[in-house]
Design an enzyme around this catalytic site. Structure first.
Site, PDB file in Angstrom:
ATOM      1  CB  CYS B  97      -0.983  -0.050   1.173  1.00  0.00           C
ATOM      2  SG  CYS B  97      -2.332   1.131   1.003  1.00  0.00           S
ATOM      3  CG  HIS B 229      -3.501  -3.521   3.288  1.00  0.00           C
ATOM      4  ND1 HIS B 229      -2.403  -3.002   3.944  1.00  0.00           N
ATOM      5  CD2 HIS B 229      -4.153  -2.456   2.757  1.00  0.00           C
ATOM      6  CE1 HIS B 229      -2.387  -1.680   3.812  1.00  0.00           C
ATOM      7  NE2 HIS B 229      -3.437  -1.322   3.102  1.00  0.00           N
ATOM      8  CD  GLU B 231      -1.028  -5.739   5.816  1.00  0.00           C
ATOM      9  OE1 GLU B 231      -0.841  -6.303   4.712  1.00  0.00           O
ATOM     10  OE2 GLU B 231      -1.169  -4.507   5.937  1.00  0.00           O
TER      11      GLU B 231
END
Lengths: 782, 265
Positions: B97, B229, B231
């Protein structure tokens, strides 16, 4: 102001003094308004009687801030006279009383600190706080809303909480209102809406805190009185909650610089909004989330290193209130040297530094031996800081600037303002007869309602907020590709625990009776929480009302508080924190009494959380709770511009048992999907479930006989009776589910079907089919 | 073969970074120790202790000028030499990002001319919807030969969320895009639920990126940037309503690729 009352006593720094001893009542009022103190005659008299000496402008401003409605909640703490007797205090008689009576052992700290604290898991507590920022948002929507979020995040930091989520509930005027309908000085709702949404999003996104829950309401009444609620939720280890400032500890100010923005924010929040409000722009603060992000890191590091003895945020009243509160709550005194305060601009008068509400500042008390370590953390995070002074045992709040003593007040007097007395005059809310033909074309009613500004998709707002940052969001505010809504958010804040925090809200300002309006809001906040798997819910109250000096406003406030007590008790759900925003009146009239109830529950295992999207064709769907002809104030009638009929009421005994049975069913793993019935009733809830899913739903209203207590299809579909859920149960578990609801209003009214459509069979057997695409198109606005 | 217990990841942060903790949680779940370090306090030579460097998401320095621009320039003044060596030694660099935006602004991606191009050669422009968007997307593995895609090969579909206002990938020229495709450096593309490329269709391509580009890598494959993302889709419970609530999410595959690679060293 009359000649001679105000005297300059020092040129550098510029300090003026006022001798109240010579002031008559009109002078006192003139001083109060001329200096922007917003104090009443009684309060000015009390100050006059206390002091046998002239008071500096810094001192008078201190009273203006500390005794403001915003800071001390004098209406809620004051007495209320009615024709049938006197209520000693709304807070003590109702709100806090419910919590006290319930005596829940899991309430760790309530109504004491910047936020309410409740037990969580593994030695942690959850902190919760909800604030309003209405007046600033009416004048400067972006800055007002952003600093609303920033302020409530600091409330969580102010109890040593690591922020884990924010929420927002917004009430605007109709976006298509004509300019000619706006009163002078009122900004167009579209301008306010865009600014507020951007402001809320910007602050949370920049800080990296997910925005997970909220609501957006539209009504003509909010045109002149925009309502902006901002909530924040945090977590902290219980043993890191330190609040024991000692004599000799240093008062350390850290964060943003102090400037002329946000001067008199609290006194301006404690009066009606005038026509020329644009001139009050200086009362609105300027947001800088980047500083607060660094502040957050520093505060958490200091907390984890056990380096401080106390903390509080700088909000309303700035340095004056933060230092006074911290000294007062610790039974200490403090002499503040204003010289060290880092300023945004030169030439600020001492009183301006003293009361400025510039953002992103915190006050910490630090034992001197830890100052070096704390300084190292601040410097490491690139934060500016200064030592304001040392706590002493004088119980006095003193301030000096350039060697001149500009303030010297006893804290006992400062923190015991004269108790206020307000009057409430009974206003009965009468239900009027309703005349409405039953419409023929149900599908177009459903589609029309889905497109109603108060019902339609909130995706355009919600997706501009990051709800996934921190990677802890389990149940999200929007669900699936078409962005259907979930009832509450689930956050998993701890790495080594499956427990989740469940955040929900309830708000029903359109039901005309203040007592039942409050009851329904409270029950809705619980219902939303239960729907995703929450339980053991604590609640927060946020009242947005008109001028409390007017007797009718006071009456509705009193009735709403009574409901808060009655239903918090009945549902066994304690209030843990709250905030009131009064004086929401503009040239377009008083705000509609608006109570937001926020629920904070827990779920033992987040993997058992339930979302609202339909899962598998063939699963049975149950309606829980009784549907009555309660349509007054409903989205259905409002969309037609019709008033009358009965408004929803809450049956707490039945509603509570339904919730308990539903929680047990969710825990046993047999609930596949669940959605609460609120705005738009059963029709809208069913449509929303279809919109957010791959499969569809078929239901027959006739199967609800016995719990759908109306002969009309439109009322069956659009009544907003409280206490209802629509539940998809995993096929094969019908028996278990029905057994759990023995003796309760629950009926199997349909099943999940393969085709992505909503099929409704009316009470007289007429079948209606709505394709998902057309439902979604109406709901999402084409 | 490297013992994973001896390896370490460095997650960098500056003011405004805010996705560092969740990246650490993901890496450590796979057994890779991770330090979160503030770039201002990074000592010279310290980087050589690490096998992986992550630029996580956030709003570094408020994203003034352009998202990632300030941090991108600061990287050049603060750690250029160490980073150059890090990249040339083939160690892994990942930008997520805002981190992807930083790698582009620093000239490390698309990565045609050594570790750093003299000026940025691409940009992550404002989303074509002109607003910030948080939503789950479908990613399609493009078979790029980068360690980051070891477990997400050609045609594999991953569900992960995005959250950005400036994610529309644009290269210098059509030729530059063609070159990225030909050299197999498009790592992930935004896709439809069917697995077909989104072909610019909103919301499947959420930002209007050219060729639906969601992630790219340099020629050597050891520097990779992505807007989504992973994660946030690592654990199953993060994917409730968007996948399987048990076990793990699709984002984990990207981190598994990293760990596989480090083990193979």
């Amino acid at each position: 102001m009359r000649e001679g009352l105000l005297r300059r006593v020092s040129e550098d720094p510029p300090v003026a003094a006022v001798d109240l001893r010579e002031a008559e009542d009109p002078d006192l009022l003139e001083i109060s308004s001329g200096m922007g103190l917003a104090l009443s005659l009684d309060e000015m008299r009390a100050i006059k009687e206390e002091f046998g000496r002239p008071l500096t402008d810094v001192e008078l401003q201190t009273f203006g801030q500390t005794w403001s409605e915003h800071c001390i909640h004098k209406t809620f703490r004051g007495a209320v006279e009615t024709d049938s007797g006197t209520v000693e205090s709304l807070l003590k008689t109702y709100i806090a009383k419910a919590t006290k009576d319930l005596a829940k052992p899991w309430c760790f700290s309530v109504f004491e600190d910047n936020a309410g604290l409740i037990d969580f898991d593994k030695g942690h507590v959850i902190a919760a706080k909800v604030e309003t920022h209405n007046h600033p948002s009416a004048i400067e929507p972006f800055g007002g809303a952003a600093t609303g979020v920033g302020g409530v995040i600091r409330d969580i930091l102010g109890v040593w909480g690591e922020p884990i989520a924010v929420s927002d509930v917004l009430c605007f005027g109709p976006l298509d209102i004509k300019y000619s309908e706006l009163a002078p000085g009122i900004k167009h709702p579209r301008y306010i809406y865009k600014g507020v949404v951007a402001g809320v999003g910007s602050y949370g996104n920049n800080m990296g805190i997910p925005n997970v829950n909220g609501a957006v309401l539209f009504d003509r009444n909010y045109t002149g009185n925009v309502v902006v609620y901002c909530g924040c939720f945090g977590i902290l280890p219980k043993d890191k909650y330190v609040r024991q400032t000692k004599e000799g500890d240093l008062a350390v100010l850290v964060g943003g610089r102090t400037g002329r923005d946000g001067i008199h924010g609290v006194t301006f929040a404690s009066t009606d909004l005038p026509e020329d409000s644009e001139g009050l722009r200086s009362a609105v603060q300027i947001p800088n989330p980047l500083v607060e992000e660094r502040l957050r890191r520093a505060v958490i590091r200091i907390r984890d290193g056990c380096m401080a003895s106390g903390i509080t945020d700088l909000g309303g009243g700035g340095i004056s209130c933060a230092t006074g509160e911290m000294a007062s709550r610790s039974g200490l005194g403090l002499t503040v040297e204003l010289d060290g305060v880092k300023l945004k601009e030169t030439g600020m008068a001492p009183w301006e530094i003293w009361v400025s509400e510039s953002q992103e500042r915190m006050l910490l008390s630090i034992p001197p031996k830890n100052l070096d370590r704390v300084a190292c953390i601040f410097d490491g995070e690139d934060l500016e800081w200064c030592v304001l002074g040392k706590f002493n045992n004088t119980k006095r709040l003193r301030a000096t600037y350039k060697g001149v003593t500009v303030c010297d007040l006893g804290l006992d007097f400062l923190y015991n303002p004269p108790k206020l007395k307000r009057r409430a005059k009974k206003v009965e809310t009468i239900s009027r007869p309703l005349s409405l033909e039953e419409p023929d074309d149900l599908p177009s009613e459903i589609l029309g309602l889905l497109a109603d500004p108060n019902v339609r998709s909130r995706e355009g707002v919600v997706r501009t907020y990051d709800h996934e940052v921190r990677g802890c969001t389990v149940v999200k505010p929007v669900q699936g590709q078409s962005g259907s809504h979930n009832d509450a958010a689930v956050i998993k804040p701890l790495k080594d625990s499956w427990m989740g925090a469940v955040i929900s809200c309830g708000i029903n300002p359109f039901y005309p009776d203040p007592y039942w309006m409050a009851a329904c809001s409270l029950e809705e906040a619980l219902r939303n929480n239960i729907a995703v798997g929450g339980r053991r819910v604590a609640i927060l109250d946020n009242f947005v009302w008109g001028n409390p000096e007017k007797e009718d406003r006071m009456w509705s406030l009193l009735r709403a508080c009574e409901a808060c007590y009655d239903f918090a008790k009945a549902f066994g759900t304690p209030f843990i924190s709250g905030k009131d925003s009064l004086y929401n009146e503009s040239p377009m009239g008083p705000v509609r009494p608006t109570l937001l109830i926020t629920g904070v529950g827990i779920i033992p295992d987040v993997r058992k959380a339930v979302t609202s999207d339909l899962k598998a064709a063939g699963d049975p769907v149950y309606l829980l709770g009784t549907t009555k002809e309660e349509v007054c104030g409903s989205a259905y009638l409002r969309s037609k511009g019709i008033e009358g009929g009965e408004w929803p009421r809450v049956d707490p005994a039945v509603s509570r048992r339904i919730m308990e049975a539903l929680t047990a069913a969710i825990d046993s793993g047999i609930v596949a999907a669940c959605h609460d019935l609120s705005d738009g009733g059963l029709g809208v809830a069913a449509a929303e479930m279809v919109i957010g899913s791959d499969p569809g739903l078929g239901m027959s209203l006739d199967l609800g006989r016995g719990i759908i207590l109306t002969g009309r299809d439109d009322y069956a579909l659009f009544s907003e009776s409280a206490g209802r859920f629509l539940v998809e149960v995993k096929a094969g578990h019908e028996g278990d589910f029905e057994a759990a609801f023995t003796g309760l209003p629950a009926r199997r009214i349909g099943e999940v079907q393969k085709e992505g459509a909503l099929r409704i069979t009316g009470l007289r057997g007429k079948e209606h089919i709505l394709e998902r695409a057309e439902l979604a198109r109406a709901w999402r606005g084409g | 073969m490297m013992d994973l217990r001896k390896a370490k990841a460095c997650i960098l942060r500056v003011g405004g970074t805010n996705c560092d903790a969740e990246v650490k949680a993901a890496l450590e779940d796979l057994g890779l120790r991770s330090d979160i370090l503030h770039m201002d306090w990074l000592e010279k030579g310290k980087l050589s202790e690490y096998q992986l460097l992550v630029f996580p998401g956030g709003f570094s320095y408020g994203d003034y000028v352009r998202a990632g621009a300030v941090w991108g320039k600061k990287v050049l003044t603060k750690m250029r030499r160490d980073l150059e060596r890090f990249v040339e030694e083939g160690r892994l660099v990942m930008g997520i990002c805002n981190g992807f935006q930083v790698l582009v602004e620093a000239g490390m991606l698309p990565g045609d001319e050594g570790a750093f191009s003299p000026t940025p050669k691409a940009v992550l422009a404002n989303n074509s919807s002109a607003r910030y968007e948080c939503r789950w997307v479908f990613l399609r593995g493009e078979g790029s030969h980068t360690p980051f895609a070891r477990r997400a090969g050609k045609g594999e579909i991953l569900r992960v969320p995005i959250g950005h206002g400036e994610g529309r990938f644009l290269a210098e020229s059509d030729k530059a895009v063609q070159d990225l495709i030909r050299s197999n450096r498009v790592v992930f593309r935004y896709a439809k639920p069917s697995g077909e490329p989104a072909e610019g269709t909103y919301p499947f391509n959420p930002n209007g990126s050219v060729y639906d580009i969601a992630a790219i890598c340099n020629r050597a494959g050891n520097v990779m940037g992505m807007m989504p993302h992973p994660e946030r889709a690592f654990f199953g419970w993060q994917t409730i309503g968007y996948g399987n609530s048990q076990g793990y999410g699709d984002g984990r595959k990207i981190f598994e690729g990293i760990v596989d690679h480090i083990r193979s060293l």
